[in-house]
Design an enzyme around this catalytic site. Sequence first.
Site, short mmCIF file in Angstrom:
data_model
loop_
_atom_site.label_atom_id
_atom_site.label_comp_id
_atom_site.label_asym_id
_atom_site.label_seq_id
_atom_site.Cartn_x
_atom_site.Cartn_y
_atom_site.Cartn_z
N GLU A 102 0.87 -1.16 0.00
CA GLU A 102 0.00 0.00 0.00
C GLU A 102 0.92 1.22 0.00
O GLU A 102 1.55 1.53 1.01
CB GLU A 102 -0.90 0.03 1.25
CG GLU A 102 -2.01 -1.01 1.27
CD GLU A 102 -2.92 -0.86 2.48
OE1 GLU A 102 -2.71 0.06 3.30
OE2 GLU A 102 -3.85 -1.68 2.61
N ASP B 245 -0.56 14.51 -7.66
CA ASP B 245 0.54 13.55 -7.79
C ASP B 245 1.44 14.00 -8.92
O ASP B 245 0.96 14.42 -9.97
CB ASP B 245 0.01 12.14 -8.13
CG ASP B 245 -0.65 11.47 -6.94
OD1 ASP B 245 -1.31 10.42 -7.14
OD2 ASP B 245 -0.53 11.99 -5.81
N ASN B 246 2.74 13.92 -8.71
CA ASN B 246 3.72 14.27 -9.75
C ASN B 246 4.64 13.08 -10.02
O ASN B 246 4.89 12.26 -9.13
CB ASN B 246 4.59 15.45 -9.29
CG ASN B 246 3.81 16.74 -9.21
OD1 ASN B 246 2.74 16.88 -9.80
ND2 ASN B 246 4.34 17.70 -8.46
N HIS C 63 13.87 22.93 -4.53
CA HIS C 63 12.69 23.73 -4.86
C HIS C 63 11.72 23.82 -3.69
O HIS C 63 11.64 22.92 -2.85
CB HIS C 63 11.95 23.08 -6.05
CG HIS C 63 12.80 23.01 -7.28
ND1 HIS C 63 12.52 22.15 -8.31
CD2 HIS C 63 13.92 23.67 -7.66
CE1 HIS C 63 13.43 22.29 -9.26
NE2 HIS C 63 14.30 23.21 -8.89
N LYS D 40 5.17 17.02 0.73
CA LYS D 40 5.36 15.98 -0.29
C LYS D 40 5.65 14.64 0.36
O LYS D 40 6.37 14.58 1.36
CB LYS D 40 6.53 16.37 -1.21
CG LYS D 40 6.31 17.66 -1.97
CD LYS D 40 7.59 18.23 -2.54
CE LYS D 40 7.34 19.62 -3.10
NZ LYS D 40 8.58 20.34 -3.44
N TYR E 295 5.75 11.58 -6.49
CA TYR E 295 5.45 12.18 -5.20
C TYR E 295 4.06 12.80 -5.14
O TYR E 295 3.55 13.28 -6.15
CB TYR E 295 6.52 13.20 -4.80
CG TYR E 295 6.82 14.28 -5.80
CD1 TYR E 295 7.53 14.00 -6.96
CD2 TYR E 295 6.46 15.61 -5.58
CE1 TYR E 295 7.85 14.99 -7.88
CE2 TYR E 295 6.77 16.60 -6.48
CZ TYR E 295 7.45 16.29 -7.62
OH TYR E 295 7.77 17.28 -8.54
N LYS F 29 16.93 26.80 -14.96
CA LYS F 29 16.39 27.46 -13.76
C LYS F 29 17.25 27.15 -12.55
O LYS F 29 17.58 28.03 -11.76
CB LYS F 29 14.96 26.97 -13.53
CG LYS F 29 14.29 27.46 -12.27
CD LYS F 29 12.89 26.91 -12.12
CE LYS F 29 12.89 25.43 -11.74
NZ LYS F 29 11.54 24.90 -11.44
N ASP F 30 17.62 25.90 -12.39
CA ASP F 30 18.38 25.50 -11.21
C ASP F 30 19.82 26.02 -11.27
O ASP F 30 20.41 26.36 -10.25
CB ASP F 30 18.36 23.97 -11.04
CG ASP F 30 16.97 23.48 -10.67
OD1 ASP F 30 16.71 22.27 -10.79
OD2 ASP F 30 16.13 24.32 -10.26
C1 LIG Z 1 6.55 21.03 -10.37
C2 LIG Z 1 5.65 21.16 -11.56
C3 LIG Z 1 6.15 21.51 -12.79
N1 LIG Z 1 5.31 21.61 -13.86
C4 LIG Z 1 5.88 21.93 -15.16
C5 LIG Z 1 6.72 23.18 -15.21
C6 LIG Z 1 7.74 22.88 -16.30
O1 LIG Z 1 7.20 23.17 -17.56
C7 LIG Z 1 7.94 21.37 -16.18
C8 LIG Z 1 9.18 20.97 -15.40
O2 LIG Z 1 9.16 21.69 -14.18
P1 LIG Z 1 10.44 21.71 -13.29
O3 LIG Z 1 11.67 21.91 -14.11
O4 LIG Z 1 10.19 22.68 -12.15
O5 LIG Z 1 10.46 20.23 -12.72
P2 LIG Z 1 11.36 19.68 -11.54
O6 LIG Z 1 12.75 20.26 -11.62
O7 LIG Z 1 11.21 18.21 -11.49
O8 LIG Z 1 10.66 20.31 -10.26
C9 LIG Z 1 10.38 19.56 -9.10
O9 LIG Z 1 11.62 19.33 -8.51
C10 LIG Z 1 11.67 19.02 -7.13
C11 LIG Z 1 12.16 17.61 -6.98
C12 LIG Z 1 10.47 19.26 -6.34
O10 LIG Z 1 10.39 18.85 -5.18
C13 LIG Z 1 9.38 20.06 -6.88
O11 LIG Z 1 8.16 19.40 -6.62
C14 LIG Z 1 9.42 20.40 -8.30
O12 LIG Z 1 9.84 21.75 -8.36
O13 LIG Z 1 6.77 20.88 -15.50
C15 LIG Z 1 3.95 21.40 -13.76
O14 LIG Z 1 3.20 21.52 -14.75
N2 LIG Z 1 3.44 21.09 -12.53
C16 LIG Z 1 4.23 20.95 -11.42
O15 LIG Z 1 3.71 20.63 -10.33
#
Ligand SMILES: Cc1cn([C@H]2C[C@H](O)[C@@H](COP(=O)(O)OP(=O)(O)O[C@H]3O[C@H](C)C(=O)[C@H](O)[C@H]3O)O2)c(=O)[nH]c1=O
Length: 183
Positions: free
Chosen positions: A28, A48-49, A62, A72, A132, A169-170
């Site tokens: 579960e 959920d992502n 982030h 999360k 997550y 971005k990062d």
């Molecule tokens: C987070 C998120 C992103 N997006 C879109 C925005 C961008 O077009 C694309 C990639 O986003 P990003 O580069 O921010 O994805 P990650 O670098 O995996 O971001 C995550 O990275 C770390 C591990 C985290 O804990 C956060 O939940 C989250 O910021 O997905 C969405 O449409 N919905 C969402 O909830």
Amino acid sequence: MELIETPLKDCWLIKNTIIGDERGYFLESFNHRKFSNLTGWEGQFVQDNQSASGYGVVRGLHFQRGEFAQAKLVRVLLGKVLDVAVDLRSDSPSYGMSFSVELDESNEYQLFVPRGFAHGFSVLTEKAVFFYKCDNYYNKASESGIHPFDPTLNIQWKIDPATAILSAKDKEAQSWQQYLAEL
Ligand SMILES: Cc1cn([C@H]2C[C@H](O)[C@@H](COP(=O)(O)OP(=O)(O)O[C@H]3O[C@H](C)C(=O)[C@H](O)[C@H]3O)O2)c(=O)[nH]c1=O
């Protein structure tokens, strides 16, 4: 399901109950009643992502600011990551502290990262699929971050900074000192 405290207040490791048989396993991955009874958490997950990344990727650190902050519950569906949570709550006894834990596809553990934390992970296998649950919706305007290789936080990602793969971005994220200066 077993709760294991971490050095960060309210940030818990969840040890899953894995039921194995000759076919494989069942678990579960989330049960609200059991999770709430175990942790006392009264929230509700609403989104959920899932992301897939190759070796050497670092996603994070982030967080969403203010009312859009997200708790999360994170786990790995494929591969292995080093998952990292940083306590940004200035009133917390673990303020400014980070906690790292390897999470992998065995799904022995999940990590609960409360609201008010920064979160990220590095990918330690050729591929990792990361999943997550969030207790607040994505809100781009409230998004913020701290550079994952910030020298003050000095997080050991188990990835060479010189070859780490970060989003644009990062790469441009603020330092811990800049974050503090803007509070
Ligand atoms: C987070 C998120 C992103 N997006 C879109 C925005 C961008 O077009 C694309 C990639 O986003 P990003 O580069 O921010 O994805 P990650 O670098 O995996 O971001 C995550 O990275 C770390 C591990 C985290 O804990 C956060 O939940 C989250 O910021 O997905 C969405 O449409 N919905 C969402 O909830």
